[in-house]
Design an enzyme around this catalytic site. Structure first.
Site, short mmCIF file in Angstrom:
data_model
loop_
_atom_site.label_atom_id
_atom_site.label_comp_id
_atom_site.label_asym_id
_atom_site.label_seq_id
_atom_site.Cartn_x
_atom_site.Cartn_y
_atom_site.Cartn_z
N LYS A 1 0.86 -1.19 0.00
CA LYS A 1 0.00 0.00 0.00
C LYS A 1 0.89 1.24 0.00
CE LYS A 1 -3.88 1.98 2.67
NZ LYS A 1 -4.72 1.81 3.89
N SER B 1 -9.64 1.70 2.99
CA SER B 1 -8.83 2.46 2.08
C SER B 1 -7.77 1.62 1.34
CB SER B 1 -8.13 3.59 2.83
OG SER B 1 -7.24 3.05 3.80
N SER C 1 -9.70 -0.50 7.28
CA SER C 1 -9.13 -0.42 5.93
C SER C 1 -8.42 -1.66 5.42
CB SER C 1 -8.18 0.77 5.84
OG SER C 1 -8.93 1.92 5.65
N1 GLN Z 1 -12.98 4.14 6.37
C1 GLN Z 1 -12.42 4.63 7.60
C2 GLN Z 1 -12.04 6.08 7.42
O1 GLN Z 1 -12.34 6.62 6.43
C3 GLN Z 1 -11.26 3.78 8.01
C4 GLN Z 1 -10.06 4.04 7.19
C5 GLN Z 1 -8.86 3.24 7.61
O2 GLN Z 1 -8.95 2.23 8.30
N2 GLN Z 1 -7.71 3.74 7.21
O3 GLN Z 1 -11.45 6.67 8.25
#
Ligand code: GLN
Length: 487
Positions: free
Chosen positions: A79, A154, A178
């Site tokens: 990532k 994400s 994420s």
């Molecule tokens: N979807 C969540 C957010 O927007 C979690 C994102 C993540 O785990 N990086 O913050």
């Protein structure tokens, strides 16, 4: 069977046994990327030349009969918020375009030491803020099972790359879901380690008290293998915990007798898709057939988890993202003004996307004097209550079982205009980060239209072994389709 279809464990064995070369494995994965990534768009960058060179080095070691690492010749996708020395790290943001990392993250050092090879950097929501990968500054990634749909986020690029067979392994990060949510939506295995198990050194910070790096794979064994490599104490991360290193693969076998599982009554909520609910019920029957005792548990403060998270995560983000000032990293927009403030404003105004700006504003407000106690202070207190719910539940059960996401993959564009809808995608994954415990998502079936459904298992801190063992037993009993064929 083509080489790109093999699991990481099979690749390592095959290279050791000289059935094929690391170079051939890499060539097969690169050909797969060429074949499908034009549609899926999981990668921001593919390291074609470098990864072939790394593979040749592994083949050289084989030829010279040198000892090989645990991930010898295994292509891994990273990532784009984990640093690899000398290469770009953008976090999916224009503000970091052309930023070259001066050092390797600890997890990258560990992977190098075990002879893994790096195939490329994967797409993500900007600064890991999002649940669909549509917030990437560059382009959205698509779900390999249905190209009209999102891969989740994400870490959507990492999940999609593994799901479509472009790499057997990937790393992601999980702040509120994420890793687990995209794993669920793409039909792969994704694990969020206990806070402190995997070093965050070289992980670009979003919300430091929640962030963890974790593995993606197509099967449970590979997930355990990758976790064994990346876990461990690191003095370079002050929140790293001193625990004994483990070989998580060794713990996979064995029956689940005497294991107690809890199903939180609060998790079968209104917004839960019926088909997803049914698959979870089926999964519960599978565990019952494996002699697991199942009972209802209660996590009463779960209903406050999303609100709590959206105070704590943006607050920490607003502080962490202050460093992108147009002076120290990547983009710098000087404009016609001459003052320092002018550079800050122009760079941040142009460099950050709208979701990131929304989070910075939320966080700055929540931390401002006069509001700190009412928002941040209160959220921290509720966080403790959420943690105590888990402590209580884990007195009665060893694992908590739930859906990973309330729905299967949704359509691109479906939730972009409604941030609240998007935030609710993480309703089942967020409590685990707030409590700092371990969580995994494994595939547990498909909807009538063929979309993967994910099952989430949660365990006490540092009990990843229990999670992986339960996941492995489930996989054996209820195998899932190996990979998506994007079309
Ligand atoms: N979807 C969540 C957010 O927007 C979690 C994102 C993540 O785990 N990086 O913050």
């Amino acid at each position: 069977m083509e080489l790109f279809e093999l699991s990481a464990s099979e690749i390592v064995e095959g290279i050791k046994a000289k059935k094929f070369k690391a170079q051939e494995v890499v060539e097969s994965c690169l050909a797969r990327v060429k074949g499908v990534d034009g549609k899926v768009k999981a990668f921001l960058r593919v390291f074609e030349e470098a990864v072939l060179n790394q593979a040749r080095q592994v083949d050289g070691k084989v030829a010279q009969k040198k000892p090989l690492g645990k991930l010898a010749g295994v292509p891994i996708a990273i990532k784009d918020l984990i640093t690899i020395q000398g290469t770009e790290t953008t976090c999916g943001s224009k503000i970091l375009k052309n930023f070259i990392s001066p050092y390797d993250a600890t997890v990258i050092q560990k992977l190098k030491a075990e002879d893994a090879v790096f195939i490329g950097k994967t797409n993500m929501d900007e600064f890991a803020m999002g649940s669909s990968t549509e917030n990437s500054s560059f382009f959205p990634t698509r779900n390999p099972w249905d190209l009209e749909r999102v891969p989740g986020g994400s870490s959507g690029g990492s999940a999609a790359a593994v799901s479509a067979g472009m790499a057997p392994l990937a790393l992601g990060s999980d702040t509120g879901g994420s890793i687990r949510q995209p794993a669920a939506l793409c039909g792969v295995v994704g694990l969020k380690p206990t806070y402190g198990l995997v070093s965050r050194y070289g992980l670009v910070a979003f919300a430091s008290s929640l962030d963890q790096i974790g593995p993606f794979s197509r099967d449970v064994r590979d997930n355990a293998l990758l976790l064994s490599v990346i876990a461990g104490y690191d003095p370079a991360d002050s929140t790293s915990v001193q625990v004994q290193s483990k070989d998580y693969v060794k713990g996979l076998d064995g029956n689940l007798k005497n294991l107690r599982m809890g199903v939180p009554k609060e998790y079968f909520i209104e917004g839960l898709d019926k088909e997803v609910g049914r698959k979870i019920e089926e999964a519960i029957s599978v565990f019952k057939s494996l002699n697991v005792t199942i009972r209802e548990v209660s996590l009463p403060h779960t209903r406050y988890a999303v609100s709590t998270y959206y105070i704590i995560a943006p607050s920490e983000a607003s502080a962490n993202l202050a460093r992108y000032d147009g002076i120290r990293y990547g983009l710098s927009t000087r404009g016609d003004g001459t003052g320092l403030l002018d550079v800050y404003e122009k760079t941040r105004g142009q460099g950050f996307g709208s979701e990131v700006k929304r989070r910075i504003m939320l966080g700055t407000y929540a931390l401002s004097s006069g509001y700190y106690d009412a928002y941040y202070g209160k959220a921290q207190r509720v966080r403790t209550l959420i943690k105590q719910d888990f402590d209580q539940a884990f007195k009665e059960v060893d694992i908590i079982l739930s859906p990973t996401s309330p729905t299967a993959a949704f359509k691109l564009g479906e939730k972009v205009s409604n941030p609240m809808q998007m935030y609710l995608s993480d309703i089942f994954t967020i409590p685990c980060n707030l409590a700092g415990i371990a969580g995994i998502s494994i595939p547990c079936g498909q909807t009538a239209s063929g979309l993967p459904v994910g099952l989430q298992l949660l365990a006490r801190p540092f009990e990843e072994e229990t999670l992986l063992k339960a996941a492995a037993a489930f996989e054996k009993e209820h195998p899932w389709p190996p990979m998506a064929v994007p079309s």
